[in-house]
Write a protein that holds these residues in place. Structure first.
Motif, PDB file in Angstrom:
ATOM      1  N   ARG A   1       7.476  -0.891  -8.849  1.00 49.23           N
ATOM      2  CA  ARG A   1       8.266  -1.735  -8.436  1.00 49.23           C
ATOM      3  C   ARG A   1       8.974  -1.243  -7.089  1.00 49.23           C
ATOM      4  O   ARG A   1       9.327  -2.024  -6.381  1.00 49.23           O
ATOM      5  CB  ARG A   1       9.639  -1.894  -9.694  1.00 49.23           C
ATOM      6  CG  ARG A   1       9.152  -2.111 -11.028  1.00 49.23           C
ATOM      7  CD  ARG A   1       8.845  -3.760 -10.874  1.00 49.23           C
ATOM      8  NE  ARG A   1       8.239  -4.263 -12.134  1.00 49.23           N
ATOM      9  CZ  ARG A   1       7.009  -4.438 -12.438  1.00 49.23           C
ATOM     10  NH1 ARG A   1       6.035  -4.214 -11.319  1.00 49.23           N
ATOM     11  NH2 ARG A   1       6.510  -4.871 -13.539  1.00 49.23           N
ATOM     12  N   ALA A   2       9.132   0.055  -6.919  1.00 44.15           N
ATOM     13  CA  ALA A   2       9.772   0.595  -5.726  1.00 44.15           C
ATOM     14  C   ALA A   2       8.569   0.229  -4.541  1.00 44.15           C
ATOM     15  O   ALA A   2       9.172  -0.265  -3.460  1.00 44.15           O
ATOM     16  CB  ALA A   2       9.959   1.990  -5.736  1.00 44.15           C
ATOM     17  N   PHE A   3       7.433   0.478  -4.758  1.00 39.93           N
ATOM     18  CA  PHE A   3       6.343  -0.018  -3.786  1.00 39.93           C
ATOM     19  C   PHE A   3       6.395  -1.410  -3.231  1.00 39.93           C
ATOM     20  O   PHE A   3       6.378  -2.011  -2.147  1.00 39.93           O
ATOM     21  CB  PHE A   3       4.976   0.402  -4.338  1.00 39.93           C
ATOM     22  CG  PHE A   3       4.606   2.015  -3.936  1.00 39.93           C
ATOM     23  CD1 PHE A   3       4.078   2.524  -5.289  1.00 39.93           C
ATOM     24  CD2 PHE A   3       4.444   2.526  -2.854  1.00 39.93           C
ATOM     25  CE1 PHE A   3       3.946   4.051  -5.040  1.00 39.93           C
ATOM     26  CE2 PHE A   3       4.198   3.906  -2.721  1.00 39.93           C
ATOM     27  CZ  PHE A   3       3.810   4.458  -3.690  1.00 39.93           C
TER      28      PHE A   3
ATOM     29  N   ARG B   1       8.947  -3.153  -3.469  1.00 35.49           N
ATOM     30  CA  ARG B   1      10.195  -3.419  -2.790  1.00 35.49           C
ATOM     31  C   ARG B   1       9.902  -2.754  -1.024  1.00 35.49           C
ATOM     32  O   ARG B   1      10.965  -3.149  -0.444  1.00 35.49           O
ATOM     33  CB  ARG B   1      11.470  -2.855  -3.180  1.00 35.49           C
ATOM     34  CG  ARG B   1      11.805  -3.457  -4.660  1.00 35.49           C
ATOM     35  CD  ARG B   1      13.353  -3.121  -5.092  1.00 35.49           C
ATOM     36  NE  ARG B   1      13.458  -1.435  -5.265  1.00 35.49           N
ATOM     37  CZ  ARG B   1      13.209  -0.813  -6.341  1.00 35.49           C
ATOM     38  NH1 ARG B   1      12.929  -1.439  -7.379  1.00 35.49           N
ATOM     39  NH2 ARG B   1      13.024   0.341  -6.256  1.00 35.49           N
ATOM     40  N   GLY B   2       8.892  -2.495  -1.164  1.00 37.22           N
ATOM     41  CA  GLY B   2       8.572  -1.873   0.471  1.00 37.22           C
ATOM     42  C   GLY B   2       8.950  -0.244   0.460  1.00 37.22           C
ATOM     43  O   GLY B   2       9.281   0.252   1.735  1.00 37.22           O
ATOM     44  N   GLU B   3       9.500   0.157  -0.639  1.00 31.49           N
ATOM     45  CA  GLU B   3      10.042   1.546  -0.398  1.00 31.49           C
ATOM     46  C   GLU B   3       9.025   2.567  -0.846  1.00 31.49           C
ATOM     47  O   GLU B   3       7.824   2.494  -1.725  1.00 31.49           O
ATOM     48  CB  GLU B   3      11.066   1.768  -1.772  1.00 31.49           C
ATOM     49  CG  GLU B   3      12.440   1.152  -1.596  1.00 31.49           C
ATOM     50  CD  GLU B   3      13.346   1.242  -2.811  1.00 31.49           C
ATOM     51  OE1 GLU B   3      14.006   0.345  -3.238  1.00 31.49           O
ATOM     52  OE2 GLU B   3      13.159   2.328  -3.505  1.00 31.49           O
ATOM     53  N   ILE B   4       8.870   3.658  -0.133  1.00 30.58           N
ATOM     54  CA  ILE B   4       7.838   4.804  -0.476  1.00 30.58           C
ATOM     55  C   ILE B   4       8.855   6.017  -0.928  1.00 30.58           C
ATOM     56  O   ILE B   4       9.296   6.564  -0.110  1.00 30.58           O
ATOM     57  CB  ILE B   4       7.306   5.135   0.739  1.00 30.58           C
ATOM     58  CG1 ILE B   4       6.170   3.896   1.021  1.00 30.58           C
ATOM     59  CG2 ILE B   4       6.166   6.372   0.313  1.00 30.58           C
ATOM     60  CD1 ILE B   4       5.274   4.133   2.120  1.00 30.58           C
ATOM     61  N   ARG B   5       8.887   6.163  -2.082  1.00 29.33           N
ATOM     62  CA  ARG B   5      10.060   7.037  -2.399  1.00 29.33           C
ATOM     63  C   ARG B   5       9.631   8.568  -2.572  1.00 29.33           C
ATOM     64  O   ARG B   5      10.526   9.556  -2.490  1.00 29.33           O
ATOM     65  CB  ARG B   5      10.585   6.612  -3.996  1.00 29.33           C
ATOM     66  CG  ARG B   5      10.900   5.268  -4.051  1.00 29.33           C
ATOM     67  CD  ARG B   5      11.607   4.972  -5.393  1.00 29.33           C
ATOM     68  NE  ARG B   5      11.090   5.246  -6.661  1.00 29.33           N
ATOM     69  CZ  ARG B   5      11.756   4.978  -7.874  1.00 29.33           C
ATOM     70  NH1 ARG B   5      12.869   4.529  -7.826  1.00 29.33           N
ATOM     71  NH2 ARG B   5      11.304   5.300  -8.964  1.00 29.33           N
TER      72      ARG B   5
END
Ligand code: HEM
Length: 145
Positions: free
Chosen positions: A108-110, A112-116
């Motif tokens: 879900r984070a990926f 949203r364009g996030e690389i956590r």
């Protein structure tokens, strides 16, 4: 006889579920390394990750379901002394279910364009199912305690 068929199906779906547990974090390693601006590569990896997550979730249900049938249905590892192996096994199965859910949160984070996390973090993350497997299989085959 039914017990052996249920156990065979349990092992088949466990193996199939693990294929996803082993490979999905590997896609996350690659997603964490995609250079900025490489939209096509990111989209391709995300599509693979989405499909694999859906697939491994479908396989997890019968893997756990047949295991529960063996435990609660046939009573293996359920009653009396000498079933510590089953309790230890279930603890590691809970770790795997938590790992499966963590894979969903990372996906879900990926999306949203996030690389956590860094690709190195995902490489260690990838080792969790391997370690769990090296504990669960000896526990259920050798039943050491
Ligand atoms: C809620 C989840 C699970 C439950 C309740 C469960 C329960 C069981 C039970 C009762 C048996 C039969 C043992 C026997 O016949 O002696 C069994 C067999 C087995 N389980 Fe699971 N299991 C679960 C998940 C898993 C997972 C995640 C793995 C992954 C490594 C696994 C691997 C195996 C293997 C390899 C066998 C065959 C052992 C043998 O034939 O000696 N199980 N399981």
């Amino acid at each position: 006889m039914a017990y052996l068929w249920v156990k065979a199906l349990h092992i088949i779906f466990v193996i199939s579920w693990f294929a996803g547990l082993f490979y999905l974090p590997r896609i996350y390693v690659n997603l964490a390394m995609v250079p900025a601006g490489s939209e096509a590569e990111r989209a391709r990896l995300l599509l693979m990750a989405r499909k694999l997550y859906r697939f491994m979730t479908v396989l997890m249900v019968p893997a756990v379901g047949f295991g529960l049938a063996l435990w609660l249905g046939f009573g293996i590892g359920l009653h009396g002394p000498g079933n510590g192996w089953m309790h230890a096994k279930l603890s590691f199965v809970l770790v795997l279910l938590g790992f499966h859910h963590a894979c969903k949160l990372e996906l879900r984070a990926f999306e949203r364009g996030e690389i956590r996390h860094s690709h190195v973090w995902y490489r260690w993350f990838n080792e969790v199912p391997t370690l769990a497997m090296f504990v669960i299989v000896p526990l259920v085959v050798a039943k050491p305690f």
